[in-house]
Enzyme design. Structure first.
Site, PDB file in Angstrom:
ATOM      1  N   ASP A 219       2.398   0.726  13.111  1.00 38.03           N
ATOM      2  CA  ASP A 219       3.698   1.276  13.478  1.00 38.03           C
ATOM      3  C   ASP A 219       4.783   0.229  13.402  1.00 38.03           C
ATOM      4  OD1 ASP A 219       3.378   3.845  14.121  1.00 38.03           O
ATOM      5  OD2 ASP A 219       3.406   3.582  16.296  1.00 38.03           O
ATOM      6  N   LYS A 241       7.302   2.496   6.597  1.00 36.87           N
ATOM      7  CA  LYS A 241       7.869   2.482   5.235  1.00 36.87           C
ATOM      8  C   LYS A 241       7.497   3.726   4.441  1.00 36.87           C
ATOM      9  CE  LYS A 241       8.930  -2.298   4.596  1.00 36.87           C
ATOM     10  NZ  LYS A 241       7.947  -3.359   4.774  1.00 36.87           N
TER      11      LYS A 241
END
Ligand code: SAH
Length: 426
Positions: A219, A241
């Site tokens: 995370d 991402k």
């Protein structure tokens, strides 16, 4: 007695072990015997409270009296943990007569068995005998424990075929499977809480699984230093991402977890704080379970408590707060999608901890005041709690949103409202 000690791993499950004495030495010895599944008979006129708790819970059998020779009937091992040397020698003599190994706390030289300094990591037990010097054995044990905690990569180079391209059945997979619980022959997923920010606030178990992982899906809020420690062969997926909206991104994460595990890999899903506190851990668990992938959850230290603590605020304090409530502030109070009954929260006297609340703080604080929480109630906002970058502002409920804006505080931050703020005097 001469000769080197001969090391053994005793398999004590269901076997009678007699412990004589109910003081601090016995208190330290008994838990490992119970952990080994031994049938413990404890003989002592008095017990420490910790031993008493084991006796009360039925985890061992307590004879409330002094030792008699018959106590050794059926015993495989005796631990003598009494202060009186002549009593210890007498017990030891009975044990010798019956060919029962006897550990003596009072006189190592006279004992027929020694207890090593021990460290355990998952399925591995390391036992160290220091040649009669307990301090030496503990020092060696501590050094080995640190080495193990640093992860298997520090002990030996990864075997060929392990790591990013590791096939099912590679050494790293086998290592994880050797632990007592997982039974699946393929890959597996662990949802691991990484803690609030300080990399040392991950649990021991979380750190071990991280060190054993072949794939780590991390995370945004995970402490970067934990990722720094991963070996180059570990595949690191940065969940922040993933280039879709939040809903698609979550589906994508679930898919990655399941796919990698089905390919036989050991996967750690590393999540900020605790996986189940506003962390979508439940969804990921269901996705894995639904796909037949073995999944375990390792709880973490949540920012809801730790960020407040980082700012010197206890979420409860005697005679100040008898409750704390953790609530998500990601939706404004008037949002039709909000599931929080702010009007009820306003009526509570205890501590209110708001996560994801900076954006809506003006509306949230105004709503709490409108429904009766006094505007002077102390509040603290902690940004990046427990990290070197931690920033804190002290305020009151009535003006906290303005103070946050003026100070330029940014997420991640928790807002703590209640009389506990400042109660410790700083
Ligand atoms: N599962 C996480 C919370 C995830 S929700 C946990 O148990 O901590 C994300 C929110 O957590 C952030 O918006 C912020 O409110 C809070 N948060 C996480 N880490 C934080 C930190 N180090 N300091 C302050 N707040 C933090």
């Amino acid at each position: 007695m001469s000769g080197n000690p001969y090391p053994l791993g005793l398999r004590l499950a269901g076997r009678r072990v007699v412990v004589v004495g109910g003081g601090v030495v016995a208190t330290r010895r008994v838990p490992a015997l119970l952990d080994a599944g031994a049938d413990v008979l404890l003989v002592a006129p008095e017990l420490t409270p910790a031993l008493r708790a084991h006796a009360d819970a039925g985890r061992l059998c307590w004879q409330r009296r002094r030792f008699t020779a018959d106590d050794l009937d059926g015993a495989w091992l005796v631990q003598v943990a009494v202060d009186d040397p002549s009593a210890a020698a007498a017990i030891s003599a009975v044990a010798d007569e019956r060919r029962i190994f006897c550990v003596r706390a009072d006189d190592r030289a006279a004992a027929t068995a020694w207890t090593p300094a021990v460290t355990r990591q998952g399925p591995v037990t390391v036992a160290v005998l220091g040649g009669g010097d307990p301090r030496r054995s503990m020092a060696v044990r501590d050094a080995i424990r640190d080495l193990l905690a640093a992860g298997p990569g520090r002990l030996a180079p990864p075997p060929a075929g392990a790591g990013a391209g590791g096939a099912p059945g590679s050494v790293r997979v086998d290592r994880w499977q050797a632990s007592p619980r997982p039974t699946h022959r393929g890959g597996q997923v662990a949802l691991v809480g990484a803690g609030p920010g300080d990399p040392e606030l991950i649990t021991v178990k979380g750190r071990r699984l991280l060190a054993e992982a072949e794939v780590v899906v991390a995370d945004r809020l995970v402490p970067g230093l934990l990722l720094d420690e991963l070996g180059p062969e570990v595949e690191l997926v940065d969940a922040a991402k993933i280039p879709y909206g939040p809903a698609r991104a979550q589906e994508e994460i679930n898919r990655i977890l399941v796919d990698r595990a089905r390919a036989g890999r050991t996967v750690v899903r590393l999540k900020g704080g605790d996986p189940y506190v506003f962390g979508r851990g439940g969804e990921e668990l269901l996705a894995c379970a639904g796909a037949g992938v073995p999944v375990t959850v390792v709880p973490g230290v949540t920012s809801a408590i730790a960020a407040a603590a980082g700012a010197g605020v206890p979420v409860t304090h005697r005679a100040v707060a008898h409750e704390f409530t953790v609530v998500s502030g990601h939706l404004p109070p008037d949002s039709p999608a909000s599931m929080v009954r702010w009007e009820h929260l306003a009526g509570l006297r205890g501590t209110l901890v708001i996560l994801m609340g900076l954006k809506n703080l003006a509306a949230i604080s105004a709503t709490l005041v409108a429904y009766g929480r006094p505007a002077q109630t102390p509040a603290v906002v902690v940004q990046e709690g427990t990290t070197d970058a931690q920033r804190t502002i002290r305020s009151t409920l009535g003006v906290v949103a303005a103070d946050v804006a003026a100070a330029g505080l940014r997420p991640p931050a928790v807002v703590v409202v209640g009389d506990v703020v400042g109660t410790l005097g700083f």
